[in-house]
Design an enzyme around this catalytic site. Structure first.
Site, mmCIF file in Angstrom:
data_model
loop_
_atom_site.group_PDB
_atom_site.id
_atom_site.type_symbol
_atom_site.label_atom_id
_atom_site.label_comp_id
_atom_site.label_asym_id
_atom_site.label_seq_id
_atom_site.Cartn_x
_atom_site.Cartn_y
_atom_site.Cartn_z
ATOM 1 C CG HIS A 132 -3.975 -12.229 7.462
ATOM 2 N ND1 HIS A 132 -2.918 -11.510 7.975
ATOM 3 C CD2 HIS A 132 -4.699 -12.637 8.526
ATOM 4 C CE1 HIS A 132 -3.005 -11.487 9.295
ATOM 5 N NE2 HIS A 132 -4.078 -12.161 9.650
ATOM 6 C CG ASP A 162 -0.830 -9.458 6.279
ATOM 7 O OD1 ASP A 162 -1.883 -9.612 5.622
ATOM 8 O OD2 ASP A 162 -0.702 -9.858 7.455
ATOM 9 C CB SER A 237 -4.679 -10.283 12.261
ATOM 10 O OG SER A 237 -3.948 -11.435 12.579
ATOM 11 N N GLY A 293 13.421 -10.163 -11.848
ATOM 12 C CA GLY A 293 13.287 -11.509 -12.400
ATOM 13 C C GLY A 293 14.506 -12.377 -12.178
#
Length: 511
Positions: A132, A162, A237, A293
């Site tokens: 991010h 992330d 971060s 799925g």
């Protein structure tokens, strides 16, 4: 100013309060320490360092600030345009809006600048940070601890965990740190975080490991975070959390804060996962995950009891995506996944992570329970799409329930305090169900009834009860009768909420 442990303001306040109350007070004497008295010795807890300076001095050169220029979508009705649009239709404003061009329908893009943290993991300039931090970046710059600015390029990124890997463009030898093991750090052990909070590069904070194995919901399905109370803020971060040996035990990723600042609850991606993902990103630039799925949930003790299953360990299939590998292999709603290739699953999270590690387009053995019986199904898993929940068309499934609504009117069930009516075609389309799917819509709920106390509301649709389709009220009542005959106290309902299917139990009425 405070002196000898009591403030002058406190003494004045006490005396004033006594005067008001009409009573006398006893003012403590201020006594100076005796001559020659020794100060109380302050000792650190066993194993705690008196200073983190040596550790920070050792690892700080490898920690960097990450400055990013990116593009962001801006709503055509943002800012001044949005303010003006609220007056459209107001009497007297017609001429103004006739002369003014209509707002654009598509979002515009603007340049945005953001700050994050990162750290070198190799001598040749590989840097780990958060996805991010660099998402949609058009320009990335690394700033080292000594202030040197270096242009960097993206090696690979993984939105699901992330994590991202960068490489500085200038060739050279860079100081770097290594991943350690978060498993070897116990709750309560010291940790140190370094980073670039609010653009204040080179900031170090210390705290303890507060917890491990934290699950933060569907947005992070593959990560059990470690929780730390070393203060981390915006800009931290992508920065590292260290153990006292200087090993990276986590990559700082998120904070829990009502204000946007640190309240002592921060979350880091554990080193084991970070190393596994970054190694793949360095090699391939992306992470390919297996895809089944299905929508799945935990098989709770309540659900197991309703289905007559003794071992409440596994993942319950709530829905199967049209055209998915699961549907092609024959998996159905209400199937319970017990193991994958012999590896036992304990809940929905463990199932998701095991499937994610499967190689796309390979056949894998799933052990399941269907209608109370164990069986094996071979599934050729696919590659997880960017949006696995995107609708693939409202198609008829070969595994879908073929029973169509009989058109018989619904009924109010006094024992349950609920009225059930067959689902209409309009409702089926609105909920994104297959053409052959049936169900009963809740159209009335008594607050004091069994359904009302269980939290059911009008508008919800019951697709199945104890794994059986319920196109009519009669079908629902037959399921209830069978459950009572089996001496069960609950029934398990598959309930459609918006575009998702979930499960809930309700008690069976006495008698």
């Amino acid at each position: 100013m405070r002196k000898f442990g009591i403030s002058a303001q406190a003494l004045v306040a006490a005396a004033f309060g006594a005067a008001i109350m009409g009573s006398a007070i006893s003012v403590p004497k201020l006594v100076a320490p005796e001559a020659g008295a020794q100060p109380i010795a302050i000792q650190a807890p066993p194993g705690a360092p008196l200073s983190f300076a040596d550790l920070i001095e050792k690892v700080e050169p490898a920690v960097v600030s990450v400055n990013v220029i990116s593009t962001q979508d801006v709503s055509p009705l943002s800012g001044a345009e949005g303010f003006l649009e609220q007056f459209r239709g107001v009497p007297g404003m017609e001429e103004f809006f006739q002369q003014r061009p209509a707002p654009q329908d598509t979002p515009r893009q603007r340049e945005a600048r953001s700050l994050g943290s990162g750290f070198f993991i190799s001598e040749d300039g590989l840097v780990v940070t958060n996805h991010h931090v660099i998402d949609r970046a058009t320009q990335i710059q690394i700033v080292t601890s000594d202030g040197k600015e270096l242009d960097a390029e993206l090696v690979g990124t993984d939105r699901q965990t992330d994590l991202a890997v960068l490489r500085v463009k200038d060739k050279g030898k860079y100081p770097y740190v290594k991943f350690g093991s978060s498993k070897e750090v116990r709750k309560g052990d010291w940790v140190v975080a370094l980073g670039n909070p609010f653009g204040l590069g080179g900031t170090a904070t210390a705290g303890i490991l507060s917890a491990d194995g934290r699950e933060l919901g569907a947005a992070s399905p593959y990560t059990d975070f470690i929780q730390i109370d070393a203060p981390i803020n915006r800009g931290n971060s992508g920065g590292p959390t260290f153990d006292l040996l200087g090993n990276v035990i986590g990559v700082n990723s998120q904070i829990l804060s009502p204000s946007g600042g640190s309240v002592g609850i921060g979350f880091a991606i554990p080193a084991e996962l970070a190393k596994e993902v970054t190694d793949i990103l360095i090699k391939d630039g992306r992470v390919s995950r297996g895809w089944l799925g299905v929508q799945i949930g935990d098989l709770t003790p309540e659900f197991a009891e309703a289905l007559g299953i003794e071992d409440a360990s596994g993942a319950l299939v709530a829905d199967v995506t049209v055209g998915s590998p699961a549907e092609k292999a024959g998996l159905l709603r209400n199937d319970i996944i017990l193991s994958v290739n012999g590896q036992k699953v304990t809940d929905a999270t463990s199932t998701t992570r095991i499937v994610a590690r499967l190689i796309a387009n390979t056949s894998n053995k799933f052990e399941i329970i269907r209608n109370g019986k164990r069986q094996n199904i071979n599934v050729v898993v696919g590659e997880r799409p960017e949006d696995p929940y995107a609708s693939q068309g409202n198609q008829t499934s070969p595994n879908a329930n073929r029973n169509q609504s009989s058109g018989v009117p619904g009924a109010f069930l006094d024992d349950f305090g609920v009225r059930l009516d067959p689902m209409t075609e309009d409702v089926r389309v609105r909920l994104g169900l297959r053409p052959a799917d049936t169900g009963l819509m809740i159209t009335e709920v008594s607050p004091d009834g069994i359904f009302g106390k269980a939290g059911f509301e009008k508008g919800l649709v019951i697709l199945e009860a104890n794994g059986q389709p319920v196109p009519t009220v009669e079908a629902f009542e037959k399921t209830v009768k069978d459950a009572k005959a089996a001496k069960r106290s609950k029934i398990l309902l598959a309930v459609r909420v918006g575009q998702a299917t979930t499960y809930s139990t309700v008690d069976l009425p006495a008698g």
